[in-house]
Write a protein that holds these residues in place. Structure first.
Motif, PDB file in Angstrom:
ATOM      1  N   LYS A   1      48.453  24.533  10.591  1.00  0.00           N
ATOM      2  CA  LYS A   1      49.716  23.996  11.107  1.00  0.00           C
ATOM      3  C   LYS A   1      50.468  25.049  11.922  1.00  0.00           C
ATOM      4  N   ARG A   2      50.496  26.273  11.412  1.00  0.00           N
ATOM      5  CA  ARG A   2      51.190  27.349  12.142  1.00  0.00           C
ATOM      6  C   ARG A   2      50.461  27.644  13.449  1.00  0.00           C
ATOM      7  N   TYR A   3      49.135  27.641  13.387  1.00  0.00           N
ATOM      8  CA  TYR A   3      48.336  27.874  14.587  1.00  0.00           C
ATOM      9  C   TYR A   3      48.618  26.809  15.640  1.00  0.00           C
ATOM     10  N   GLU A   4      48.602  25.550  15.238  1.00  0.00           N
ATOM     11  CA  GLU A   4      48.804  24.464  16.200  1.00  0.00           C
ATOM     12  C   GLU A   4      50.208  24.495  16.787  1.00  0.00           C
ATOM     13  N   ARG A   5      51.194  24.870  15.975  1.00  0.00           N
ATOM     14  CA  ARG A   5      52.573  24.959  16.474  1.00  0.00           C
ATOM     15  C   ARG A   5      52.701  26.079  17.517  1.00  0.00           C
ATOM     16  N   LYS A   6      52.144  27.235  17.204  1.00  0.00           N
ATOM     17  CA  LYS A   6      52.208  28.352  18.149  1.00  0.00           C
ATOM     18  C   LYS A   6      51.386  28.065  19.407  1.00  0.00           C
ATOM     19  N   LEU A   7      50.224  27.418  19.226  1.00  0.00           N
ATOM     20  CA  LEU A   7      49.376  27.119  20.374  1.00  0.00           C
ATOM     21  C   LEU A   7      50.060  26.128  21.302  1.00  0.00           C
ATOM     22  N   ARG A   8      50.782  25.187  20.753  1.00  0.00           N
ATOM     23  CA  ARG A   8      51.512  24.220  21.579  1.00  0.00           C
ATOM     24  C   ARG A   8      52.521  24.934  22.483  1.00  0.00           C
ATOM     25  N   ASP A   9      53.234  25.899  21.916  1.00  0.00           N
ATOM     26  CA  ASP A   9      54.202  26.659  22.721  1.00  0.00           C
ATOM     27  C   ASP A   9      53.508  27.472  23.814  1.00  0.00           C
ATOM     28  N   LEU A  10      52.360  28.065  23.465  1.00  0.00           N
ATOM     29  CA  LEU A  10      51.627  28.849  24.460  1.00  0.00           C
ATOM     30  C   LEU A  10      51.051  27.964  25.555  1.00  0.00           C
ATOM     31  N   HIS A  11      50.615  26.761  25.195  1.00  0.00           N
ATOM     32  CA  HIS A  11      50.111  25.826  26.211  1.00  0.00           C
ATOM     33  C   HIS A  11      51.196  25.483  27.224  1.00  0.00           C
ATOM     34  N   ALA A  12      52.417  25.334  26.746  1.00  0.00           N
ATOM     35  CA  ALA A  12      53.519  25.055  27.668  1.00  0.00           C
ATOM     36  C   ALA A  12      53.709  26.219  28.644  1.00  0.00           C
ATOM     37  N   GLU A  13      53.560  27.443  28.145  1.00  0.00           N
ATOM     38  CA  GLU A  13      53.682  28.608  29.022  1.00  0.00           C
ATOM     39  C   GLU A  13      52.510  28.701  30.003  1.00  0.00           C
ATOM     40  N   LEU A  14      51.330  28.313  29.557  1.00  0.00           N
ATOM     41  CA  LEU A  14      50.168  28.325  30.455  1.00  0.00           C
ATOM     42  C   LEU A  14      50.337  27.341  31.602  1.00  0.00           C
ATOM     43  N   VAL A  15      50.982  26.210  31.336  1.00  0.00           N
ATOM     44  CA  VAL A  15      51.273  25.260  32.413  1.00  0.00           C
ATOM     45  C   VAL A  15      52.242  25.889  33.410  1.00  0.00           C
ATOM     46  N   LYS A  16      53.225  26.626  32.911  1.00  0.00           N
ATOM     47  CA  LYS A  16      54.145  27.333  33.811  1.00  0.00           C
ATOM     48  C   LYS A  16      53.386  28.357  34.645  1.00  0.00           C
ATOM     49  N   LEU A  17      52.454  29.072  34.005  1.00  0.00           N
ATOM     50  CA  LEU A  17      51.626  30.036  34.725  1.00  0.00           C
ATOM     51  C   LEU A  17      50.816  29.341  35.813  1.00  0.00           C
ATOM     52  N   GLN A  18      50.254  28.205  35.482  1.00  0.00           N
ATOM     53  CA  GLN A  18      49.480  27.435  36.452  1.00  0.00           C
ATOM     54  C   GLN A  18      50.323  27.037  37.658  1.00  0.00           C
ATOM     55  N   GLU A  19      51.508  26.509  37.399  1.00  0.00           N
ATOM     56  CA  GLU A  19      52.376  26.074  38.497  1.00  0.00           C
ATOM     57  C   GLU A  19      52.845  27.264  39.330  1.00  0.00           C
ATOM     58  N   TRP A  20      53.087  28.384  38.672  1.00  0.00           N
ATOM     59  CA  TRP A  20      53.452  29.607  39.395  1.00  0.00           C
ATOM     60  C   TRP A  20      52.321  30.058  40.315  1.00  0.00           C
ATOM     61  N   ALA A  21      51.091  30.032  39.806  1.00  0.00           N
ATOM     62  CA  ALA A  21      49.943  30.453  40.617  1.00  0.00           C
ATOM     63  C   ALA A  21      49.785  29.543  41.832  1.00  0.00           C
ATOM     64  N   LYS A  22      49.928  28.243  41.635  1.00  0.00           N
ATOM     65  CA  LYS A  22      49.828  27.298  42.751  1.00  0.00           C
ATOM     66  C   LYS A  22      50.938  27.534  43.761  1.00  0.00           C
ATOM     67  N   HIS A  23      52.143  27.785  43.266  1.00  0.00           N
ATOM     68  CA  HIS A  23      53.313  27.923  44.126  1.00  0.00           C
ATOM     69  C   HIS A  23      53.281  29.223  44.926  1.00  0.00           C
ATOM     70  N   THR A  24      52.804  30.296  44.308  1.00  0.00           N
ATOM     71  CA  THR A  24      52.848  31.617  44.949  1.00  0.00           C
ATOM     72  C   THR A  24      51.528  32.007  45.610  1.00  0.00           C
ATOM     73  N   GLY A  25      50.439  31.292  45.304  1.00  0.00           N
ATOM     74  CA  GLY A  25      49.137  31.695  45.819  1.00  0.00           C
ATOM     75  C   GLY A  25      48.549  32.889  45.094  1.00  0.00           C
ATOM     76  N   ALA A  26      48.976  33.101  43.858  1.00  0.00           N
ATOM     77  CA  ALA A  26      48.466  34.227  43.073  1.00  0.00           C
ATOM     78  C   ALA A  26      46.983  34.042  42.767  1.00  0.00           C
ATOM     79  N   LYS A  27      46.290  35.157  42.557  1.00  0.00           N
ATOM     80  CA  LYS A  27      44.876  35.149  42.203  1.00  0.00           C
ATOM     81  C   LYS A  27      44.710  35.906  40.877  1.00  0.00           C
ATOM     82  N   VAL A  28      44.085  35.255  39.899  1.00  0.00           N
ATOM     83  CA  VAL A  28      43.911  35.853  38.582  1.00  0.00           C
ATOM     84  C   VAL A  28      42.446  35.724  38.175  1.00  0.00           C
ATOM     85  N   CYS A  29      41.866  36.810  37.696  1.00  0.00           N
ATOM     86  CA  CYS A  29      40.480  36.821  37.212  1.00  0.00           C
ATOM     87  C   CYS A  29      40.489  37.359  35.779  1.00  0.00           C
TER      88      CYS A  29
END
Length: 263
Positions: free
Chosen positions: A12-40
């Motif tokens: 339960k703790r894992y799923e709760r924390k992972l949900r919050d991190l997934h939301a941040e990963l979506v922000k990272l995704q939108e930032w990469a699309k918006h700025t043209g960033a490249k991540v490997c």
């Protein structure tokens, strides 16, 4: 360095924390699309260390068009004749992409070396040139992160035995895995030299203790997010439009072949 022992992470703790991190990963995704960033992002580690599960947790809530996973098959005869790292270069990220290597050019310093698929001269040449190649990758504007997942002997044995007995996991077990399992210390020596030669100021290695799979996934995702200076782009307010009127349309029996409902 001795790794501190942690209490196993509850689901339960894992799923709760992972949900919050997934939301941040979506922000990272939108930032990469918006700025043209490249991540490997490079994932390496021992067999059974949990690379696949870590990558799945990292990518399950984002777009595969932005977060691309690269897991190359064995090289063809043509690729064997090329400069070793050449076949990996076309998969590096373009603007707005986050590329994840499920094993990478570091196969040469690990499995190929330990299993005798290349010569020691080839390994030495690889270890000598790869820092310069990675410096060029970073110099092109790519954020490069390298992770090594390390599992203990007891936990690795448990996971390998599960691959033998669990019908959901038998596809993960190959003769190569069994051979590599027996060569623990050969892999340790290869890993140590790889770290020594390729842990550079511009492309550091980050080690992850992964006996607790859930904790390791959260640790990796948190570190990725902390290592990239992303900001969520502003979003316009979105409101669903009204549906069109039926205009006399009547629902037809459009499908003859519905699948059986078994749930």
């Amino acid at each position: 360095m001795e790794v501190p022992i942690r209490e196993p992470l509850k689901r339960k703790r894992y799923e709760r924390k992972l949900r919050d991190l997934h939301a941040e990963l979506v922000k990272l995704q939108e930032w990469a699309k918006h700025t043209g960033a490249k991540v490997c992002i490079v994932f390496e580690g021992r067999d059974g260390a949990g690379k696949g599960g870590c990558i799945k947790a990292l990518t399950e809530r984002v777009s595969p068009r932005v977060f691309r996973v690269v897991a190359l098959p064995p090289p063809t005869e043509r690729e064997k004749s090329q400069m070793y790292i050449q076949r990996y270069l076309p998969h590096l990220p373009a603007a707005g992409e986050i590329v994840i290597f499920d094993r990478s050019w570091y196969n040469r310093a690990g499995v190929e070396r330990v299993m005798g698929f290349c010569s020691e001269d080839q390994v030495r040449n690889f270890l000598e040139i790869v820092p310069s190649v990675e410096k060029a990758i970073v110099g092109s504007g790519t954020i490069l992160l390298k992770y090594w997942l390390e599992v203990g002997q007891k936990e690795q044995t448990k996971r390998m035995e599960e691959r033998i007995t669990d019908p959901r996991k038998i596809w993960k077990l190959s003769p190569m895995d069994l051979e590599s399992y027996s060569r623990w210390y050969d892999y340790s020596r290869a890993r140590d030299e790889m770290f020594q030669k390729t842990d550079t100021a511009w492309a550091r290695w980050y080690a992850v203790h992964s006996d607790d799979k859930r904790a390791a996934r959260l640790d990796v995702i948190s570190h990725i997010l902390a290592s990239i200076p992303y900001e969520a782009p502003e979003r316009e307010k979105i409101k669903l439009p009204k549906r069109q009127k039926p205009g006399g349309y009547e629902e037809a029996d459009f499908a003859r072949n519905w699948i059986p409902q078994v749930a």
